[in-house]
Design a protein around this motif. Structure first.
Motif, PDB file in Angstrom:
ATOM      1  N   ASN A 166       0.844  -1.201   0.000  1.00  0.00           N
ATOM      2  CA  ASN A 166       0.000   0.000   0.000  1.00  0.00           C
ATOM      3  C   ASN A 166       0.875   1.246   0.000  1.00  0.00           C
ATOM      4  N   TYR A 167       0.961   1.898  -1.154  1.00  0.00           N
ATOM      5  CA  TYR A 167       1.840   3.060  -1.288  1.00  0.00           C
ATOM      6  C   TYR A 167       1.043   4.289  -1.720  1.00  0.00           C
ATOM      7  N   GLY A 168       1.585   5.452  -1.374  1.00  0.00           N
ATOM      8  CA  GLY A 168       0.918   6.696  -1.722  1.00  0.00           C
ATOM      9  C   GLY A 168       1.814   7.603  -2.546  1.00  0.00           C
ATOM     10  N   LEU A 169       1.285   8.077  -3.667  1.00  0.00           N
ATOM     11  CA  LEU A 169       1.984   9.045  -4.523  1.00  0.00           C
ATOM     12  C   LEU A 169       1.427  10.440  -4.270  1.00  0.00           C
ATOM     13  N   GLY A 170       2.206  11.456  -4.616  1.00  0.00           N
ATOM     14  CA  GLY A 170       1.699  12.810  -4.487  1.00  0.00           C
ATOM     15  C   GLY A 170       2.730  13.837  -4.915  1.00  0.00           C
ATOM     16  N   ILE A 202      -3.019   5.354  -2.204  1.00  0.00           N
ATOM     17  CA  ILE A 202      -3.367   6.727  -1.804  1.00  0.00           C
ATOM     18  C   ILE A 202      -2.768   7.689  -2.814  1.00  0.00           C
ATOM     19  N   ILE A 203      -3.482   8.765  -3.104  1.00  0.00           N
ATOM     20  CA  ILE A 203      -2.912   9.859  -3.892  1.00  0.00           C
ATOM     21  C   ILE A 203      -3.084  11.147  -3.082  1.00  0.00           C
ATOM     22  N   GLY A 204      -1.968  11.755  -2.735  1.00  0.00           N
ATOM     23  CA  GLY A 204      -1.988  12.981  -1.938  1.00  0.00           C
ATOM     24  C   GLY A 204      -2.346  14.195  -2.766  1.00  0.00           C
ATOM     25  N   LEU A 244      -8.137   9.343  -2.667  1.00  0.00           N
ATOM     26  CA  LEU A 244      -7.596  10.694  -2.639  1.00  0.00           C
ATOM     27  C   LEU A 244      -7.537  11.144  -1.178  1.00  0.00           C
ATOM     28  N   PHE A 245      -6.459  11.824  -0.827  1.00  0.00           N
ATOM     29  CA  PHE A 245      -6.180  12.178   0.572  1.00  0.00           C
ATOM     30  C   PHE A 245      -6.502  13.661   0.786  1.00  0.00           C
ATOM     31  N   PHE A 246      -7.693  13.933   1.334  1.00  0.00           N
ATOM     32  CA  PHE A 246      -8.124  15.312   1.585  1.00  0.00           C
ATOM     33  C   PHE A 246      -7.654  15.755   2.968  1.00  0.00           C
TER      34      PHE A 246
END
Length: 314
Positions: A166-170, A202-204, A244-246
């Motif tokens: 589980n990785y998050g880009l941004g 996740i997408i920051g 999406l990370f609000f």
């Protein structure tokens, strides 16, 4: 705090809270309030006892998913971070609740990610800030760990291969032309998805806000609210299953207008170590960057009025 079902057709939002552990930093990013050269901001590193006290307070508020946030503080190597993940996981077991932990930290090597994975890390997020090498060099030009663009870019592969799926880009909107960075992020996500069968978890969506003691007049590529909305739609079309990370950099109305089913949503936030122990640090303006203050009870009511269902246990 239990999950609340408002209406059958309401939108479920996954609630997450950031916990800042340190603002000592060896980097000197031009846009950041925590940069090493900023002598005007107080420095704080949560001791293990302070971390436990604040962590337990967060759990008592009803949170079950916590993002541990670190600057590039040499004290917080993978071993020290793993100790805190272990405590969080053991705390959940004793309470008989599921606690999910993610990290937002500097990039590590494979062996370090392996250690964090073994400690129970559920996800990691790592913002590239900008995918333009020239712009990246401009904003991080001083020779520091963060100035190594290629090492940062390769960290996603290292983490995934270490077992952290589980990785998050941004990117940080404001550092470069947003169209270039959005397109580059999508290409990066598609490449990782093709290679590992894993789209971004996740997408920051961080958009530059006033940072403590930082002036960037004329240097920013500002992103309007309408452009921000378009970015959210573009990401969701490209990666329908990504969250999406609000965050509280944005006002509540904009976040509510843009969020979709199962996106990540932040209510409580203090971008300074110990902000949930002593709220005065926020009142005095010591935060890394400006955030909106969200009163938890009022926000939950506001979400209900807008057919949003906050999920704390997800």
């Amino acid at each position: 705090m239990s999950n609340i079902s408002y209406k059958k057709d309401s939108t479920n939002l996954n609630i997450i809270i950031p916990q800042y552990h340190s603002n000592y930093c060896v980097n000197d990013c031009k846009y950041c309030g925590f940069k090493k050269s900023n002598k005007l901001i107080p420095r704080k590193r949560l001791s293990f006892e302070e971390f436990k006290y604040e962590f337990n307070k967060i759990i008592e508020w009803g949170y079950r998913t916590i993002e541990f946030v670190f600057s590039s503080d040499p004290f917080f190597n993978a071993f020290e971070i793993a100790k805190r993940i272990n405590y969080a996981k053991e705390s959940g077991q004793k309470r008989k609740i599921k606690i999910r932990i993610g990290i937002n930290a500097e990039p590590f090597e494979y062996k370090d990610y392996k250690l964090l994975y073994s400690a129970g890390l559920d996800f990691f997020v790592l913002w590239m800030e900008t995918y333009s090498k020239d712009k990246y060099s401009f904003w991080h030009g001083v020779k520091t760990p963060k100035s190594d663009y290629n090492f940062r870019l390769s960290a996603y592969n290292e983490a995934i291969e270490a077992g952290i799926k589980n990785y998050g880009l941004g990117v940080l909107f404001g550092l470069n032309d947003w169209k270039y960075d959005v397109d580059s992020l999508i290409q990066h996500g598609k490449k990782l998805e093709k290679q590992y069968g894993l789209p971004p978890y996740i997408i920051g969506l961080p958009r530059f806000k006033k940072a403590h003691s930082v002036s960037l007049n004329g240097l920013l590529n500002t992103v309007s609210d309408d452009e921000f909305k378009l970015i959210c739609k573009t990401y969701k079309q490209s990666f329908p299953t990504s969250m999406l990370f609000f965050n509280t950099r944005e006002n509540l109305k904009l976040n509510i207008d843009c969020c979709n089913e199962n996106d990540l949503f932040t209510i409580d936030c203090g971008t300074f170590p110990g902000a949930f122990i002593d709220y005065n640090v926020i009142k005095k303006g010591y935060e890394q960057f400006h955030t909106y203050y969200y009163d938890r009870k009022k926000i939950l009511k506001k979400l209900e009025e807008n057919d949003k269902n906050p999920i704390f246990e997800w």
